[in-house]
Design a protein around this motif. Structure first.
Motif, PDB file in Angstrom:
ATOM      1  N   GLU A  69       0.829  -1.206   0.000  1.00 34.55           N
ATOM      2  CA  GLU A  69       0.000   0.000   0.000  1.00 34.55           C
ATOM      3  C   GLU A  69       0.862   1.255   0.000  1.00 34.55           C
ATOM      4  O   GLU A  69       0.626   2.183  -0.787  1.00 34.55           O
ATOM      5  CB  GLU A  69      -0.908   0.015   1.234  1.00 34.55           C
ATOM      6  CG  GLU A  69      -1.739   1.269   1.372  1.00 34.55           C
ATOM      7  CD  GLU A  69      -2.454   1.338   2.714  1.00 34.55           C
ATOM      8  OE1 GLU A  69      -2.823   2.456   3.101  1.00 34.55           O
ATOM      9  OE2 GLU A  69      -2.625   0.294   3.365  1.00 34.55           O
ATOM     10  N   LEU A  70       1.881   1.296   0.858  1.00 37.49           N
ATOM     11  CA  LEU A  70       2.751   2.463   0.921  1.00 37.49           C
ATOM     12  C   LEU A  70       3.562   2.619  -0.364  1.00 37.49           C
ATOM     13  O   LEU A  70       3.843   3.735  -0.796  1.00 37.49           O
ATOM     14  CB  LEU A  70       3.691   2.364   2.127  1.00 37.49           C
ATOM     15  CG  LEU A  70       3.026   2.477   3.495  1.00 37.49           C
ATOM     16  CD1 LEU A  70       4.036   2.210   4.602  1.00 37.49           C
ATOM     17  CD2 LEU A  70       2.376   3.827   3.671  1.00 37.49           C
ATOM     18  N   LEU A  73       1.602   4.500  -3.158  1.00 33.79           N
ATOM     19  CA  LEU A  73       1.203   5.886  -2.950  1.00 33.79           C
ATOM     20  C   LEU A  73       2.057   6.843  -3.778  1.00 33.79           C
ATOM     21  O   LEU A  73       3.228   6.588  -4.026  1.00 33.79           O
ATOM     22  CB  LEU A  73       1.346   6.268  -1.470  1.00 33.79           C
ATOM     23  CG  LEU A  73       0.413   5.577  -0.485  1.00 33.79           C
ATOM     24  CD1 LEU A  73       0.750   6.004   0.936  1.00 33.79           C
ATOM     25  CD2 LEU A  73      -1.032   5.882  -0.794  1.00 33.79           C
ATOM     26  N   ASN A  77       0.693  11.799  -1.522  1.00 31.48           N
ATOM     27  CA  ASN A  77      -0.061  10.950  -0.594  1.00 31.48           C
ATOM     28  C   ASN A  77       0.846  10.384   0.495  1.00 31.48           C
ATOM     29  O   ASN A  77       0.436  10.250   1.643  1.00 31.48           O
ATOM     30  CB  ASN A  77      -0.740   9.816  -1.348  1.00 31.48           C
ATOM     31  CG  ASN A  77      -1.862  10.295  -2.229  1.00 31.48           C
ATOM     32  OD1 ASN A  77      -2.337  11.413  -2.086  1.00 31.48           O
ATOM     33  ND2 ASN A  77      -2.290   9.459  -3.160  1.00 31.48           N
ATOM     34  N   LEU A  78       2.079  10.055   0.121  1.00 33.19           N
ATOM     35  CA  LEU A  78       3.022   9.532   1.106  1.00 33.19           C
ATOM     36  C   LEU A  78       3.381  10.608   2.127  1.00 33.19           C
ATOM     37  O   LEU A  78       3.454  10.336   3.330  1.00 33.19           O
ATOM     38  CB  LEU A  78       4.278   9.005   0.408  1.00 33.19           C
ATOM     39  CG  LEU A  78       5.268   8.234   1.264  1.00 33.19           C
ATOM     40  CD1 LEU A  78       4.615   7.013   1.890  1.00 33.19           C
ATOM     41  CD2 LEU A  78       6.470   7.824   0.432  1.00 33.19           C
ATOM     42  N   GLU A  80       1.469  13.071   2.982  1.00 32.09           N
ATOM     43  CA  GLU A  80       0.275  13.234   3.813  1.00 32.09           C
ATOM     44  C   GLU A  80       0.218  12.144   4.879  1.00 32.09           C
ATOM     45  O   GLU A  80      -0.125  12.408   6.037  1.00 32.09           O
ATOM     46  CB  GLU A  80      -0.962  13.184   2.918  1.00 32.09           C
ATOM     47  CG  GLU A  80      -2.254  13.494   3.642  1.00 32.09           C
ATOM     48  CD  GLU A  80      -3.435  13.509   2.680  1.00 32.09           C
ATOM     49  OE1 GLU A  80      -4.498  13.023   3.089  1.00 32.09           O
ATOM     50  OE2 GLU A  80      -3.278  13.984   1.536  1.00 32.09           O
ATOM     51  N   LYS A  81       0.561  10.933   4.504  1.00 34.62           N
ATOM     52  CA  LYS A  81       0.573   9.811   5.449  1.00 34.62           C
ATOM     53  C   LYS A  81       1.613  10.050   6.542  1.00 34.62           C
ATOM     54  O   LYS A  81       1.353   9.814   7.723  1.00 34.62           O
ATOM     55  CB  LYS A  81       0.882   8.527   4.681  1.00 34.62           C
ATOM     56  CG  LYS A  81       0.784   7.268   5.465  1.00 34.62           C
ATOM     57  CD  LYS A  81      -0.622   6.793   5.503  1.00 34.62           C
ATOM     58  CE  LYS A  81      -0.672   5.360   5.966  1.00 34.62           C
ATOM     59  NZ  LYS A  81      -2.026   4.903   6.109  1.00 34.62           N
ATOM     60  N   GLY A  84       0.351  12.637   8.939  1.00 32.57           N
ATOM     61  CA  GLY A  84      -0.639  12.025   9.816  1.00 32.57           C
ATOM     62  C   GLY A  84       0.013  11.231  10.940  1.00 32.57           C
ATOM     63  O   GLY A  84      -0.425  11.289  12.093  1.00 32.57           O
ATOM     64  N   LEU A  85       1.084  10.503  10.604  1.00 33.40           N
ATOM     65  CA  LEU A  85       1.799   9.739  11.632  1.00 33.40           C
ATOM     66  C   LEU A  85       2.489  10.671  12.632  1.00 33.40           C
ATOM     67  O   LEU A  85       2.521  10.384  13.838  1.00 33.40           O
ATOM     68  CB  LEU A  85       2.820   8.804  10.975  1.00 33.40           C
ATOM     69  CG  LEU A  85       2.235   7.624  10.206  1.00 33.40           C
ATOM     70  CD1 LEU A  85       3.330   6.883   9.454  1.00 33.40           C
ATOM     71  CD2 LEU A  85       1.490   6.686  11.131  1.00 33.40           C
TER      72      LEU A  85
END
Length: 114
Positions: A69-70, A73, A77-78, A80-81, A84-85
């Motif tokens: 999944e990663l 991206l 998007n990565l 953004e992820k 978020g972390l």
């Protein structure tokens, strides 16, 4: 040089030609090798096997799915992820700080007196 130009440059061009033939199959063309390259190449010649690398052997199915999944991206998007972390880590730090303060006020972190 003006004579060469007047004659169409044929003499000048023919003087630049080389009739040397290099046989690239001969190992004597470049006998000196860089030190350590042969040993490095020999150690890296592993037969290709279908077994997964050592680091992948310890992964579970969920871990592999997350890696896929990663890997799929986009850069945005990565990022953004990752943000978020970072936010999640910050929130967990705040919560831990509150709980440690709470434990201090409740005296549950003191060592028992002997």
């Amino acid at each position: 040089m003006t004579n060469y130009i007047k004659n169409g440059g044929d003499d000048f061009e023919s003087s630049l030609l080389s009739f040397e033939n290099l046989d690239r199959a001969s190992p004597d063309l470049w006998p000196e090798q860089m030190p350590g390259v042969a040993e490095f190449a020999a150690c890296c010649k592993n037969p290709i096997t279908n077994s997964p690398p050592k680091w992948m052997a310890e992964l579970e199915i969920e871990d592999i799915e997350m890696l896929k999944e990663l890997g799929s991206l986009t850069t945005a998007n990565l990022m953004e992820k990752v943000k978020g972390l970072q936010n999640l880590a910050y929130q967990l730090g705040l919560e831990e700080s509150r709980e440690m303060t709470r434990g201090k006020f409740l005296n549950i972190l003191e060592r028992p007196k002997k």
